[in-house]
Design an enzyme around this catalytic site. Sequence first.
Site, PDB file in Angstrom:
ATOM      1  N   TYR A 103      -1.765   1.884  -2.906  1.00 34.40           N
ATOM      2  CA  TYR A 103      -0.877   2.386  -1.849  1.00 34.40           C
ATOM      3  C   TYR A 103      -1.644   2.581  -0.549  1.00 34.40           C
ATOM      4  O   TYR A 103      -1.199   2.164   0.524  1.00 34.40           O
ATOM      5  CB  TYR A 103      -0.255   3.700  -2.335  1.00 34.40           C
ATOM      6  CG  TYR A 103       0.828   4.274  -1.460  1.00 34.40           C
ATOM      7  CD1 TYR A 103       2.156   3.884  -1.629  1.00 34.40           C
ATOM      8  CD2 TYR A 103       0.544   5.234  -0.493  1.00 34.40           C
ATOM      9  CE1 TYR A 103       3.168   4.437  -0.851  1.00 34.40           C
ATOM     10  CE2 TYR A 103       1.544   5.790   0.290  1.00 34.40           C
ATOM     11  CZ  TYR A 103       2.863   5.388   0.101  1.00 34.40           C
ATOM     12  OH  TYR A 103       3.863   5.937   0.872  1.00 34.40           O
TER      13      TYR A 103
ATOM     14  N   SER B  24       2.597   5.449   6.469  1.00 35.11           N
ATOM     15  CA  SER B  24       2.405   6.715   5.756  1.00 35.11           C
ATOM     16  C   SER B  24       1.188   7.397   6.373  1.00 35.11           C
ATOM     17  O   SER B  24       0.350   6.724   6.997  1.00 35.11           O
ATOM     18  CB  SER B  24       2.117   6.428   4.279  1.00 35.11           C
ATOM     19  OG  SER B  24       1.612   7.570   3.627  1.00 35.11           O
TER      20      SER B  24
HETATM   21  P1  NAD Z   1      12.573   5.781  -2.269  1.00 36.46           P
HETATM   22  O1  NAD Z   1      12.043   5.478  -3.630  1.00 36.46           O
HETATM   23  O2  NAD Z   1      13.576   6.872  -2.086  1.00 36.46           O
HETATM   24  O3  NAD Z   1      13.181   4.460  -1.624  1.00 36.46           O
HETATM   25  C1  NAD Z   1      12.530   3.217  -1.742  1.00 36.46           C
HETATM   26  C2  NAD Z   1      13.513   2.126  -1.400  1.00 36.46           C
HETATM   27  O4  NAD Z   1      12.840   0.862  -1.543  1.00 36.46           O
HETATM   28  C3  NAD Z   1      14.720   2.076  -2.338  1.00 36.46           C
HETATM   29  O5  NAD Z   1      15.869   1.694  -1.606  1.00 36.46           O
HETATM   30  C4  NAD Z   1      14.333   0.979  -3.335  1.00 36.46           C
HETATM   31  O6  NAD Z   1      15.459   0.349  -3.940  1.00 36.46           O
HETATM   32  C5  NAD Z   1      13.609   0.042  -2.401  1.00 36.46           C
HETATM   33  N1  NAD Z   1      12.740  -0.886  -3.093  1.00 36.46           N
HETATM   34  C6  NAD Z   1      11.741  -0.635  -3.982  1.00 36.46           C
HETATM   35  N2  NAD Z   1      11.197  -1.783  -4.411  1.00 36.46           N
HETATM   36  C7  NAD Z   1      11.855  -2.782  -3.783  1.00 36.46           C
HETATM   37  C8  NAD Z   1      11.759  -4.195  -3.816  1.00 36.46           C
HETATM   38  N3  NAD Z   1      10.873  -4.836  -4.594  1.00 36.46           N
HETATM   39  N4  NAD Z   1      12.605  -4.914  -3.050  1.00 36.46           N
HETATM   40  C9  NAD Z   1      13.548  -4.294  -2.275  1.00 36.46           C
HETATM   41  N5  NAD Z   1      13.666  -2.961  -2.196  1.00 36.46           N
HETATM   42  C10 NAD Z   1      12.832  -2.222  -2.952  1.00 36.46           C
HETATM   43  O7  NAD Z   1      11.274   6.040  -1.387  1.00 36.46           O
HETATM   44  P2  NAD Z   1      11.044   6.668   0.067  1.00 36.46           P
HETATM   45  O8  NAD Z   1      10.225   7.878  -0.108  1.00 36.46           O
HETATM   46  O9  NAD Z   1      12.299   6.736   0.854  1.00 36.46           O
HETATM   47  O10 NAD Z   1      10.057   5.562   0.666  1.00 36.46           O
HETATM   48  C11 NAD Z   1      10.413   4.692   1.715  1.00 36.46           C
HETATM   49  C12 NAD Z   1       9.147   4.282   2.445  1.00 36.46           C
HETATM   50  O11 NAD Z   1       8.553   5.430   3.049  1.00 36.46           O
HETATM   51  C13 NAD Z   1       8.068   3.648   1.555  1.00 36.46           C
HETATM   52  O12 NAD Z   1       7.451   2.572   2.220  1.00 36.46           O
HETATM   53  C14 NAD Z   1       7.089   4.789   1.382  1.00 36.46           C
HETATM   54  O13 NAD Z   1       5.792   4.330   1.125  1.00 36.46           O
HETATM   55  C15 NAD Z   1       7.187   5.464   2.722  1.00 36.46           C
HETATM   56  N6  NAD Z   1       6.722   6.839   2.737  1.00 36.46           N
HETATM   57  C16 NAD Z   1       7.297   7.779   1.938  1.00 36.46           C
HETATM   58  C17 NAD Z   1       6.803   9.068   1.983  1.00 36.46           C
HETATM   59  C18 NAD Z   1       7.381  10.163   1.128  1.00 36.46           C
HETATM   60  O14 NAD Z   1       6.771  11.225   1.067  1.00 36.46           O
HETATM   61  N7  NAD Z   1       8.521   9.987   0.508  1.00 36.46           N
HETATM   62  C19 NAD Z   1       5.735   9.396   2.811  1.00 36.46           C
HETATM   63  C20 NAD Z   1       5.179   8.406   3.601  1.00 36.46           C
HETATM   64  C21 NAD Z   1       5.686   7.130   3.556  1.00 36.46           C
END
Ligand code: NAD
Length: 261
Positions: free
Chosen positions: A156, A143
Amino acid sequence: MGISGKTALVTGSTSGIGLGIATELATAGANIVLNGFGEASAVEQVRSDLARQHNVGVAYSNADISKPAQIAEMIALADKEFGGVDILVNNAGIQHVAPIEEFPVDKWDAIIAINLSGAFHTTRLAVPGMKRKRWGRVVNIASAHALVASPFKSAYVAAKHGIAGLTKTVALEVAEHGITVNAICPGYVLTPLVEKQIPDTAKARGISEEAVVRDVLLAAQPTKRFVAVDEVAVLAKFLCSDQAASITGTVLPIDGGWTAH
Ligand code: NAD
């Protein structure tokens, strides 16, 4: 060589960025191990659609990434179904927004377990197979918060800074084995993870939800737009290509200019 015919395990791929990456890698011809939570019939729909549309093998593991024993079972499933993991995308993640003195201890523990320790366990279990094949790709979805901090996100930000360190360390250890290890650092992407934190951020800062989007989320990004899921997915795919063989140990922002501030 290339991505076609390889096997990619993408943690947290039932939603958001992970699903986008799994789809992109399936389009490139990789077999996929999906992982993440979700309603069983919805997950099965995603699994069968991906397999049919891209003519690749797609398996699903419901492993909870906070549980090392379940991660080991997921890696064993990939071995059994496809003969190992060639591409590992550590993407599963959760968020919680609260001031440090009110930060729930169980949320701290869960965020460190899922966003950081989970990647340690998947990587330590997948690397031996990659070494045997003398080819491997590890892509950690970190991130912008792996590079800079925001208030009220202590767990986080700590986990994501930790992922940056894990990425660099493992990259050095496996560099002579045809394996690259990189971290992608997205800015804000409008997925359920971000949508859910808008009300909490509004509460923590004492402002409206509209103000959170305008003055907190998009204010961080000079482009004034969310990063798109497919932009992150295509970058991940490139890091998995043979042409990216010299890119390793990097922590790559894709954040609309956020960390250039
Ligand atoms: P999201 O909530 O859409 O997806 C998260 C996924 O992780 C889902 O499939 C969920 O079922 C799974 N998950 C959660 N807890 C879990 C567990 N204990 N075991 C197995 N699976 C689990 O979120 P996203 O925004 O797509 O995030 C994905 C990654 O990207 C994360 O690591 C997040 O920190 C990172 N990220 C997101 C953003 C953003 O703005 N959305 C920015 C930077 C980084």
